[in-house]
Design an enzyme around this catalytic site. Sequence first.
Site, PDB file in Angstrom:
ATOM      1  N   GLU A  37      43.607  43.989  47.791  1.00 36.62           N
ATOM      2  CA  GLU A  37      43.852  44.050  46.343  1.00 36.62           C
ATOM      3  C   GLU A  37      45.236  43.502  46.002  1.00 36.62           C
ATOM      4  O   GLU A  37      46.102  43.380  46.875  1.00 36.62           O
ATOM      5  CB  GLU A  37      43.716  45.488  45.830  1.00 36.62           C
ATOM      6  CG  GLU A  37      44.722  46.440  46.461  1.00 36.62           C
ATOM      7  CD  GLU A  37      45.211  47.532  45.512  1.00 36.62           C
ATOM      8  OE1 GLU A  37      45.445  47.244  44.331  1.00 36.62           O
ATOM      9  OE2 GLU A  37      45.389  48.664  45.996  1.00 36.62           O
ATOM     10  N   VAL A 118      41.765  48.444  42.838  1.00 37.53           N
ATOM     11  CA  VAL A 118      40.731  48.717  43.847  1.00 37.53           C
ATOM     12  C   VAL A 118      39.349  48.477  43.238  1.00 37.53           C
ATOM     13  O   VAL A 118      38.476  47.853  43.854  1.00 37.53           O
ATOM     14  CB  VAL A 118      40.856  50.166  44.375  1.00 37.53           C
ATOM     15  CG1 VAL A 118      39.613  50.589  45.140  1.00 37.53           C
ATOM     16  CG2 VAL A 118      42.115  50.302  45.226  1.00 37.53           C
ATOM     17  N   SER A 152      40.581  57.479  37.397  1.00 39.10           N
ATOM     18  CA  SER A 152      40.559  56.047  37.695  1.00 39.10           C
ATOM     19  C   SER A 152      39.137  55.498  37.743  1.00 39.10           C
ATOM     20  O   SER A 152      38.224  56.135  38.283  1.00 39.10           O
ATOM     21  CB  SER A 152      41.225  55.804  39.041  1.00 39.10           C
ATOM     22  OG  SER A 152      41.147  54.438  39.367  1.00 39.10           O
ATOM     23  N   LYS A 171      46.083  58.457  46.086  1.00 40.03           N
ATOM     24  CA  LYS A 171      47.518  58.636  45.866  1.00 40.03           C
ATOM     25  C   LYS A 171      47.843  60.108  45.691  1.00 40.03           C
ATOM     26  O   LYS A 171      47.119  60.848  45.027  1.00 40.03           O
ATOM     27  CB  LYS A 171      47.944  57.828  44.634  1.00 40.03           C
ATOM     28  CG  LYS A 171      48.064  56.357  44.968  1.00 40.03           C
ATOM     29  CD  LYS A 171      48.092  55.517  43.754  1.00 40.03           C
ATOM     30  CE  LYS A 171      46.763  55.624  43.027  1.00 40.03           C
ATOM     31  NZ  LYS A 171      46.684  54.800  41.847  1.00 40.03           N
TER      32      LYS A 171
HETATM   33  N1  PSU Z   1      47.725  52.703  45.575  1.00 44.96           N
HETATM   34  C1  PSU Z   1      48.969  52.272  45.853  1.00 44.96           C
HETATM   35  N2  PSU Z   1      49.577  51.428  44.995  1.00 44.96           N
HETATM   36  C2  PSU Z   1      48.921  50.958  43.899  1.00 44.96           C
HETATM   37  C3  PSU Z   1      47.596  51.383  43.624  1.00 44.96           C
HETATM   38  C4  PSU Z   1      47.042  52.255  44.495  1.00 44.96           C
HETATM   39  O1  PSU Z   1      49.546  52.638  46.854  1.00 44.96           O
HETATM   40  O2  PSU Z   1      49.511  50.153  43.171  1.00 44.96           O
HETATM   41  C5  PSU Z   1      46.832  50.805  42.474  1.00 44.96           C
HETATM   42  C6  PSU Z   1      45.450  50.370  42.974  1.00 44.96           C
HETATM   43  O3  PSU Z   1      45.233  49.049  42.535  1.00 44.96           O
HETATM   44  C7  PSU Z   1      44.497  51.324  42.300  1.00 44.96           C
HETATM   45  C8  PSU Z   1      45.207  51.565  41.013  1.00 44.96           C
HETATM   46  O4  PSU Z   1      43.219  50.775  42.128  1.00 44.96           O
HETATM   47  O5  PSU Z   1      46.567  51.727  41.432  1.00 44.96           O
HETATM   48  C9  PSU Z   1      44.680  52.763  40.291  1.00 44.96           C
HETATM   49  O6  PSU Z   1      45.234  52.813  39.025  1.00 44.96           O
HETATM   50  P1  PSU Z   1      44.611  53.794  37.935  1.00 44.96           P
HETATM   51  O7  PSU Z   1      44.961  55.170  38.415  1.00 44.96           O
HETATM   52  O8  PSU Z   1      45.326  53.427  36.656  1.00 44.96           O
HETATM   53  O9  PSU Z   1      43.152  53.505  37.898  1.00 44.96           O
HETATM   54 MN    MN Z   2      43.868  55.990  34.456  1.00 42.00          MN
END
Ligand code: PSU
Ligand code: MN
Length: 317
Positions: A37, A118, A152, A171
Amino acid sequence: MSTPTKSVADRRLPSSISLTSEVADALKSGTPIVALESTIISHGLPRPENLRVAGAVEDIVRSRGAIPATIAILDGKIHVGLSPDELEQVANRDDIIKVSVRDLATVTSRTGSGATTVAATSHIAHLVGISTFATGGLGGVHRGARDTWDESADLTTLGNTPVTIVCAGVKSILDVAATLERLETLNVGVVGFGSNNFPGFYLSDSGHTLDWSVDDVNEIADIVAMRSDLHIPSALIVANPLPIEDQLDPDEHDAVLAEGQSLAAQRGISGKDVTPFLLDHFHRSTHGASLLANEKIILRNAELAARIASAHRQLQL
Ligand code: PSU
Ligand code: MN
């Protein structure tokens, strides 16, 4: 013996998608490929380390005999595989936005540029016929989601996209228990690599246990092949914990996280800005320790993904 995945050679790709010749050749010949990604490069890691880590991740995939396919959108083209110059653009251009599945068509048709999450990376990888994907940590259910509904799109996408994704859990800024419940509901398979403990991203153990632990990449390849034979429409998560000596100090982790969350609330940070904000807060407050852990996580996951892709290829020969 499983049916080999239909190769890209058998179908026409949308004109918005551009494969590097290396990736196109690998798809035709069946050489193992690992999708990577790009949001982690543009929004997850600070400059200039982001570009260095992105290059190191590609190198480690190659060192294991697989082809890296970093996915990103540049000036209205969805690239599967990036040249060194394109990787540099993703790392350093200021107009790269965070793109999830719902944004893919809009950004591309407006000839915009963006880094894929992702969710969006899984969608494109599956579309072109790449089945193995490595990242750091997945998105999931945010703490406080009962009020904010912030979950997410990684979760729902993994529920209907049959890729194998290697990660260090979700995370650690998230509500891990709630995320595991959602993964169960969405039929997403989860196996621990060499452990029954679900990793906590920067921490080796999130405190949650898994039903399944797998020690060997050949067994993972067997499971992947069986999922395909059984037409299971969702992803398989391979959770790969950091060794304990490489994790962040858990007390420091919890203190930095609490501080970051209250800062985010004070400043009214919401929606897709929450994850980049908290990751940046970690990198600043731990004086680089979280960055080092993050780099190790991504490298280890990319290496394991390359081994899984190779084992999967062996089954098809
Ligand atoms: N994990 C990491 N760094 C990141 C992300 C995940 O260590 O930058 C990113 C990935 O691209 C994941 C996104 O899909 O954060 C999720 O963001 P959200 O919670 O806004 O969906
Ligand atoms: Mn979100």
